[in-house]
Design an enzyme around this catalytic site. Structure first.
Site, PDB file in Angstrom:
ATOM      1  N   ASP A 113       3.331  -3.117  -3.984  1.00  0.00           N
ATOM      2  CA  ASP A 113       3.638  -1.855  -3.294  1.00  0.00           C
ATOM      3  C   ASP A 113       4.355  -2.206  -1.986  1.00  0.00           C
ATOM      4  O   ASP A 113       5.011  -3.247  -1.912  1.00  0.00           O
ATOM      5  CB  ASP A 113       2.343  -1.063  -3.079  1.00  0.00           C
ATOM      6  CG  ASP A 113       2.587   0.440  -2.956  1.00  0.00           C
ATOM      7  OD1 ASP A 113       3.635   0.832  -2.411  1.00  0.00           O
ATOM      8  OD2 ASP A 113       1.729   1.238  -3.379  1.00  0.00           O
ATOM      9  N   HIS A 153       7.859  -3.105  -2.298  1.00  0.00           N
ATOM     10  CA  HIS A 153       8.628  -1.880  -2.031  1.00  0.00           C
ATOM     11  C   HIS A 153       9.240  -1.851  -0.630  1.00  0.00           C
ATOM     12  O   HIS A 153       9.664  -0.804  -0.163  1.00  0.00           O
ATOM     13  CB  HIS A 153       7.751  -0.643  -2.256  1.00  0.00           C
ATOM     14  CG  HIS A 153       7.261  -0.499  -3.667  1.00  0.00           C
ATOM     15  ND1 HIS A 153       6.463   0.534  -4.092  1.00  0.00           N
ATOM     16  CD2 HIS A 153       7.462  -1.273  -4.769  1.00  0.00           C
ATOM     17  CE1 HIS A 153       6.195   0.386  -5.387  1.00  0.00           C
ATOM     18  NE2 HIS A 153       6.785  -0.705  -5.815  1.00  0.00           N
TER      19      HIS A 153
END
Ligand SMILES: *[C@@H]1O[C@H](CO)[C@@H](O)[C@H](O)[C@H]1NC(C)=O
Ligand SMILES: *[C@@H]1O[C@H](CO)[C@@H](O)[C@H](O)[C@H]1NC(C)=O
Ligand SMILES: *[C@@H]1O[C@H](CO)[C@@H](O)[C@H](O)[C@H]1NC(C)=O
Ligand SMILES: *[C@@H]1O[C@H](CO)[C@@H](O)[C@H](O)[C@H]1NC(C)=O
Ligand SMILES: *[C@@H]1O[C@H](CO)[C@@H](O)[C@H](O)[C@H]1NC(C)=O
Ligand SMILES: *[C@@H]1O[C@H](CO)[C@@H](O)[C@H](O)[C@H]1NC(C)=O
Length: 399
Positions: A220, A243
């Protein structure tokens, strides 16, 4: 007269003695409290006893975890402490129990209300997350469990976390909340790129937080700065997979606080889905909020899908109800010396809110090219005010 001098000397020496006793440091080895390094026995009781004795020590205290593998259940190390400085030195490997035993707890290892706390030692925190990841992607399900974060700092002032490894968390790796003056240095954070919801470092409601020389590979956000993150400096971070470094998402709930004064410098992104991202929810129900005064400088991107992105219509699950334009005001953002390659068609995407157009977005020396290919990346820009200087590849200043 002589008597008086004698008395004064006595008092003086007593004071020095007291001051020295206060400065005396002591090590609290978890093994002396019955910890067993066999990888299966739960050591929470031994660790807590060691912590409590250290915390009550009238001096400088250190909880010491020697080499070996220690299984540890969900645990909270609480202050305030009598010790004027707390160390927590991890030489060994701490292992979380496998799924599902830590579900619906918000943390695996928590530190709460401690002043002057240092976590270090070169050891490893192994969240044993793999068995929980298949259950992590259920945000819309009311029975979706809370995901435990490997280490949470809640209300820690003057803290430091350095030279540690975090692998395979069940939820995120590190979270800093309600804290002030915390440094994170030389952390090695890793989890597979497809492990869901495994944020590297998340910061909320905190002031004066510095992250330097971290290597973050996760599923993430590398670093996420959410409501109330202020005065954050990020320097020399290598990120990927993951991310990217994100501000937000913001503007989902009422009661959120402004995000201000963020510097991200000398960082590298490799194969991440985003590089530098600011995201605010499309369905913005909250009161007006400000996200302002950010500097992103000296950044290298290698094969990043969205290298520079402001997304004020963030809606990951589709079907956000009540699609009004975001009421988060983004202003005073500088992107300076951002180079490298993008792997989608768009290198610079600035999609600001119709209701609150972005103000004073400055771009200086941007050079983003298509990964492994020829031609140019595109840019996309709506409701953006600001200026461009120096090189602009792709051109993102229109009008
Ligand atoms: C973080 O870095 C900034 C800028 O270098 C500095 O002013 C601040 O004191 C640092 N804060 C901490 C907690 O180290
Ligand atoms: C942090 O940010 C606030 C405003 O957001 C500012 O008033 C304060 O002086 C800053 N610096 C420190 C070191 O707290
Ligand atoms: C920038 O960060 C890298 C680590 O990613 C480090 O090796 C390098 O020394 C840093 N550059 C400067 C100028 O400090
Ligand atoms: C990115 O990763 C690839 C493959 O893992 C590697 O070849 C490349 O050198 C890396 N780039 C940077 C800037 O670290
Ligand atoms: C624009 O932003 C820069 C950097 O944050 C700041 O120094 C400058 O004062 C801002 N300009 C205006 C007109 O607000
Ligand atoms: C930009 O935001 C608008 C809503 O303000 C949205 O409809 C549009 O799809 C967004 N564009 C992109 C490329 O994400």
């Amino acid at each position: 007269m002589e008597d008086m001098i004698r008395w004064m000397l006595l008092i003086l020496f007593s004071l020095i003695f007291i001051a020295e006793a206060r400065l005396e440091s002591k090590i609290f080895n978890v093994k002396s409290y019955g910890a067993v390094a066999n990888g299966n026995t739960d050591n929470s009781v031994a660790f807590l006893k060691a912590w409590n004795d250290a915390c009550n020590w009238n001096g400088k205290a250190q909880v010491f975890i020697p080499k070996g593998t220690y299984m540890l259940n969900s645990i909270v190390f609480k202050g305030p402490c009598k010790a004027f400085r707390m160390g927590f030195v991890i030489k060994g490997i701490l292992k979380a129990p496998p799924y599902p035993s830590l579900f619906n707890t918000d943390k695996w290892i928590g530190f709460l209300y401690v002043n002057k706390l240092t976590l270090s030692g070169g050891g490893t925190l192994d969240g044993q997350g793999a068995s929980s990841w298949p259950h992590n992607n259920c945000n819309k399900d009311p029975h979706c469990p809370t995901l435990p974060i490997t280490v949470r700092f809640d209300f820690i002032n003057n803290g430091k976390i350095h030279d540690l490894k975090s692998i395979n968390p069940k939820g995120g790796h590190f979270m800093i909340f309600g804290s002030e003056n915390v440094k994170l240095e030389r952390l090695k954070i890793s989890a597979p790129g497809d492990s869901p919801n495994t944020d590297g470092i998340k910061i909320g409601e905190s002031n004066n937080i510095n992250i330097t020389s971290a290597t973050i590979a996760t599923g993430d956000d590398c670093i996420a700065m959410i409501s109330g993150a202020k005065n954050i400096t990020i320097f020399g971070v290598h990120c990927g997979p993951g991310h990217g470094i994100s501000v937000g998402s913001l503007g989902k709930n009422d009661g959120e606080k402004d995000v201000q004064n963020i510097v991200v410098k000398n960082c590298t992104f490799n194969g991440t889905s985003n590089g530098l991202r600011i995201k605010t929810w499309a369905a913005s129900l909250s009161k007006p909020l400000r996200a302002s005064n950010f500097l992103f400088q000296d950044i290298f991107m290698d094969k990043v899908f969205s290298p520079i992105i402001i997304d004020q219509a963030y809606c990951p699950s589709h079907g956000c109800s009540n699609q009004v334009a975001s009421s988060v005001q983004i202003s005073d953002v500088t992107y300076k010396n951002i180079k490298g390659s993008g792997s989608s068609e768009i290198g610079v995407e600035l999609n600001c809110s119709k209701r609150k157009p972005c103000q004073n977005i400055t771009r200086v020396d941007i050079n983003l090219r298509p990964y492994g290919g020829k031609g140019q990346l595109k840019s996309l820009s709506s409701f953006v005010n600001g200026a461009c200087y120096g090189q602009q590849i792709p051109p993102s200043c229109v009008g």
